[in-house]
Design an enzyme around this catalytic site. Structure first.
Site, PDB file in Angstrom:
ATOM      1  N   CYS A 114       0.820  -1.229   0.000  1.00  0.00           N
ATOM      2  CA  CYS A 114       0.000   0.000   0.000  1.00  0.00           C
ATOM      3  C   CYS A 114       0.846   1.269   0.000  1.00  0.00           C
ATOM      4  O   CYS A 114       0.344   2.346  -0.335  1.00  0.00           O
ATOM      5  CB  CYS A 114      -0.937   0.023   1.204  1.00  0.00           C
ATOM      6  SG  CYS A 114      -2.075  -1.350   1.185  1.00  0.00           S
ATOM      7  N   HIS A 247      -3.361   7.286   2.279  1.00  0.00           N
ATOM      8  CA  HIS A 247      -3.750   5.962   1.780  1.00  0.00           C
ATOM      9  C   HIS A 247      -5.136   5.654   2.328  1.00  0.00           C
ATOM     10  O   HIS A 247      -5.420   5.893   3.503  1.00  0.00           O
ATOM     11  CB  HIS A 247      -2.738   4.920   2.259  1.00  0.00           C
ATOM     12  CG  HIS A 247      -3.176   3.520   1.989  1.00  0.00           C
ATOM     13  ND1 HIS A 247      -3.641   3.126   0.752  1.00  0.00           N
ATOM     14  CD2 HIS A 247      -3.250   2.417   2.796  1.00  0.00           C
ATOM     15  CE1 HIS A 247      -3.966   1.846   0.802  1.00  0.00           C
ATOM     16  NE2 HIS A 247      -3.744   1.401   2.027  1.00  0.00           N
ATOM     17  N   ASN A 277     -10.023  -0.204  -0.107  1.00  0.00           N
ATOM     18  CA  ASN A 277      -8.566  -0.119  -0.090  1.00  0.00           C
ATOM     19  C   ASN A 277      -8.033  -0.686  -1.408  1.00  0.00           C
ATOM     20  O   ASN A 277      -8.093  -1.885  -1.646  1.00  0.00           O
ATOM     21  CB  ASN A 277      -8.040  -0.914   1.114  1.00  0.00           C
ATOM     22  CG  ASN A 277      -6.521  -0.872   1.236  1.00  0.00           C
ATOM     23  OD1 ASN A 277      -5.824  -0.424   0.324  1.00  0.00           O
ATOM     24  ND2 ASN A 277      -6.015  -1.351   2.353  1.00  0.00           N
TER      25      ASN A 277
HETATM   26  N1  ACO Z   1     -18.198  -8.638   9.259  1.00  0.00           N
HETATM   27  C1  ACO Z   1     -18.645  -8.851  10.492  1.00  0.00           C
HETATM   28  N2  ACO Z   1     -17.839  -9.146  11.522  1.00  0.00           N
HETATM   29  C2  ACO Z   1     -16.521  -9.186  11.283  1.00  0.00           C
HETATM   30  C3  ACO Z   1     -15.983  -8.960  10.010  1.00  0.00           C
HETATM   31  C4  ACO Z   1     -16.881  -8.677   8.969  1.00  0.00           C
HETATM   32  N3  ACO Z   1     -16.494  -8.437   7.717  1.00  0.00           N
HETATM   33  N4  ACO Z   1     -14.645  -9.068  10.067  1.00  0.00           N
HETATM   34  C5  ACO Z   1     -14.339  -9.349  11.353  1.00  0.00           C
HETATM   35  N5  ACO Z   1     -15.464  -9.431  12.084  1.00  0.00           N
HETATM   36  C6  ACO Z   1     -15.591  -9.702  13.525  1.00  0.00           C
HETATM   37  C7  ACO Z   1     -14.359 -10.367  14.074  1.00  0.00           C
HETATM   38  O1  ACO Z   1     -14.416 -11.767  13.880  1.00  0.00           O
HETATM   39  C8  ACO Z   1     -14.431  -9.988  15.538  1.00  0.00           C
HETATM   40  O2  ACO Z   1     -15.342 -10.830  16.182  1.00  0.00           O
HETATM   41  P1  ACO Z   1     -15.021 -11.377  17.671  1.00  0.00           P
HETATM   42  O3  ACO Z   1     -14.957 -10.140  18.506  1.00  0.00           O
HETATM   43  O4  ACO Z   1     -16.186 -12.257  17.931  1.00  0.00           O
HETATM   44  O5  ACO Z   1     -13.720 -12.078  17.558  1.00  0.00           O
HETATM   45  C9  ACO Z   1     -15.045  -8.588  15.512  1.00  0.00           C
HETATM   46  O6  ACO Z   1     -15.660  -8.459  14.217  1.00  0.00           O
HETATM   47  C10 ACO Z   1     -14.021  -7.461  15.697  1.00  0.00           C
HETATM   48  O7  ACO Z   1     -12.896  -7.717  14.861  1.00  0.00           O
HETATM   49  P2  ACO Z   1     -11.616  -6.790  14.873  1.00  0.00           P
HETATM   50  O8  ACO Z   1     -10.598  -7.372  13.921  1.00  0.00           O
HETATM   51  O9  ACO Z   1     -11.189  -6.509  16.271  1.00  0.00           O
HETATM   52  O10 ACO Z   1     -12.221  -5.440  14.259  1.00  0.00           O
HETATM   53  P3  ACO Z   1     -11.535  -4.066  14.110  1.00  0.00           P
HETATM   54  O11 ACO Z   1     -12.323  -3.025  14.782  1.00  0.00           O
HETATM   55  O12 ACO Z   1     -10.066  -4.106  14.395  1.00  0.00           O
HETATM   56  O13 ACO Z   1     -11.697  -3.798  12.540  1.00  0.00           O
HETATM   57  C11 ACO Z   1     -10.364  -3.882  10.523  1.00  0.00           C
HETATM   58  C12 ACO Z   1     -11.108  -4.687  11.622  1.00  0.00           C
HETATM   59  C13 ACO Z   1     -11.373  -3.079   9.768  1.00  0.00           C
HETATM   60  C14 ACO Z   1      -9.673  -4.874   9.596  1.00  0.00           C
HETATM   61  C15 ACO Z   1      -9.317  -2.959  11.162  1.00  0.00           C
HETATM   62  O14 ACO Z   1      -8.575  -3.655  12.101  1.00  0.00           O
HETATM   63  C16 ACO Z   1      -8.394  -2.304  10.149  1.00  0.00           C
HETATM   64  O15 ACO Z   1      -8.776  -1.457   9.383  1.00  0.00           O
HETATM   65  N6  ACO Z   1      -7.096  -2.656  10.198  1.00  0.00           N
HETATM   66  C17 ACO Z   1      -6.091  -2.006   9.364  1.00  0.00           C
HETATM   67  C18 ACO Z   1      -6.162  -2.390   7.938  1.00  0.00           C
HETATM   68  C19 ACO Z   1      -5.142  -1.564   7.183  1.00  0.00           C
HETATM   69  O16 ACO Z   1      -4.877  -0.414   7.464  1.00  0.00           O
HETATM   70  N7  ACO Z   1      -4.516  -2.097   6.232  1.00  0.00           N
HETATM   71  C20 ACO Z   1      -3.546  -1.222   5.531  1.00  0.00           C
HETATM   72  C21 ACO Z   1      -2.654  -1.872   4.787  1.00  0.00           C
HETATM   73  S1  ACO Z   1      -3.378  -2.996   3.648  1.00  0.00           S
HETATM   74  C22 ACO Z   1      -2.072  -3.530   2.690  1.00  0.00           C
HETATM   75  O17 ACO Z   1      -0.962  -3.153   2.858  1.00  0.00           O
HETATM   76  C23 ACO Z   1      -2.333  -4.578   1.629  1.00  0.00           C
END
Ligand code: ACO
Length: 320
Positions: A114, A247, A277
């Site tokens: 990214c 980004h 993304n």
């Molecule tokens: N739909 C519903 N529930 C979901 C989903 C979904 N699509 N995905 C995960 N959940 C659930 C999980 O299983 C978890 O359930 P649990 O509490 O029972 O275990 C709950 O939702 C919370 O999951 P978290 O992973 O803690 O959610 P979070 O608030 O951290 O959000 C996210 C997840 C959106 C992925 C976030 O962590 C994020 O944006 N991370 C950074 C991503 C990023 O910046 N990437 C950049 C680089 S990408 C690259 O370089 C290719």
């Protein structure tokens, strides 16, 4: 002679097909509310099966050349930032060169996930400052849909496809163009965001695996650090920045970075709601949209910042 690199023009391309969150509800156990609340994403574009990364890169590059009134013969360098090339080799860059009839010159792909576009902008800027190249197509192009595990709800809801391009040009004007770039990587975090395959391991490209929470934590601090560094190096305050073009991974990361900088969201370009993304394509896509709609204007100061797998992170500050 000391050259500076000015951004002469921009272009972008998005595939036709729009995939809304509601469609993902039919594929994995998720909901529009969850996706929107956690990420700010409403929809993303998905390339058709026979649409390659190079097709998107070519369309974006063609748009940038047309908008700048630049002939293919005037281009002497092509750098494509991508994680999703058509083939392991040759590069997407040479496909762009052939399709657009760009003469023999420098052409290669760059892989920093990214952060790829900001890395590529910095590499191009240094070629120009060194006097080695005069006019470079810098492209970010990705078909992320091709490396998603469509049964994994933690990743498949986040990504989209597209391409964006800029033409960077040598100029003798002072105080304009790319003012600074900073590139970083920390390989100790290489296993929090990766694909579970590759040419030398499985022989296949593999699918994205991400420890989202850990990446999120890193992203917020790294993004803020790197933009503060860019401001300090240019003896500028955040108030002097006209636009932040971050980004587009997650609206919560974007908002947290803006807040740390005390930058109102009115000065931040956001497209994550419509593009998701798109990895290396996200910044040039957002930048081109803001240029075309006249939000970002000539003479203004723009700060680009990115963070991605590696981990890698980077910033570039430009005066248009
Ligand atoms: N739909 C519903 N529930 C979901 C989903 C979904 N699509 N995905 C995960 N959940 C659930 C999980 O299983 C978890 O359930 P649990 O509490 O029972 O275990 C709950 O939702 C919370 O999951 P978290 O992973 O803690 O959610 P979070 O608030 O951290 O959000 C996210 C997840 C959106 C992925 C976030 O962590 C994020 O944006 N991370 C950074 C991503 C990023 O910046 N990437 C950049 C680089 S990408 C690259 O370089 C290719």
């Amino acid at each position: 002679m000391t050259f500076s690199s000015i951004i002469r023009s921009t272009g972008s391309y998005l595939p036709q097909r729009v995939m809304k969150n509601a469609e993902l509800e039919k594929i994995v156990e998720t909901s529009d509310e969850w996706i929107f609340e956690r990420t700010g994403i409403r929809e993303r574009r998905i390339a058709s099966e026979d649409e390659k990364t190079s097709d998107m890169a070519i369309n974006a590059a063609r748009a940038a050349l047309e908008r700048g009134g630049i002939k293919p013969q005037e281009i002497d360098g092509i750098i494509v930032a991508t994680t999703t090339p058509d083939r392991t080799f040759p590069s997407v860059a040479v496909s762009v060169q052939k399709a657009l009839d760009i003469p023999v010159g420098t052409a290669f792909d760059l892989q920093a996930v990214c952060s790829g576009f900001v890395y590529a902008l910095s590499v191009a800027d240094n070629f120009i400052k060194a006097g080695q190249l005069k006019r470079i197509l810098v492209i970010g192009a990705e078909k992320m849909s091709a490396i998603l595990d469509w049964t994994d709800r933690t990743t498949c809801v986040l990504f989209g496809d597209g391409a964006g391009a800029v033409v960077l040009e040598a100029s003798l004007e002072k105080g304009r163009g790319i003012l600074s770039t900073h590139l970083y990587a920390d390989g100790r975090y290489k296993d929090i965001l990766y694909t579970d395959g590759g040419p030398s391991t499985t022989g296949k490209s593999g699918h994205i695996v991400m420890l989202g929470r850990e990446v999120f934590r890193q992203a917020v601090s790294r993004m803020a650090e790197v933009v503060e560094e860019a401001l300090a190096e240019n003896s500028m305050t955040a108030a002097e920045i006209d636009w932040l073009v971050p980004h587009q991974a997650n609206i919560r990361i974007i908002e947290a970075t803006a807040k740390k900088l005390n930058l109102p969201m009115e000065k931040v370009i956001v497209t994550v709601d419509r593009h998701g993304n798109t990895s290396a394509a996200s910044i040039p896509l957002a930048f081109d949209e803001a240029m075309r709609t006249g939000r970002i204007k000539p003479g203004q100061t723009v700060l680009f910042e990115a963070m991605g797998g590696g981990l890698t992170w980077a910033s570039a500050l430009a005066r248009l």
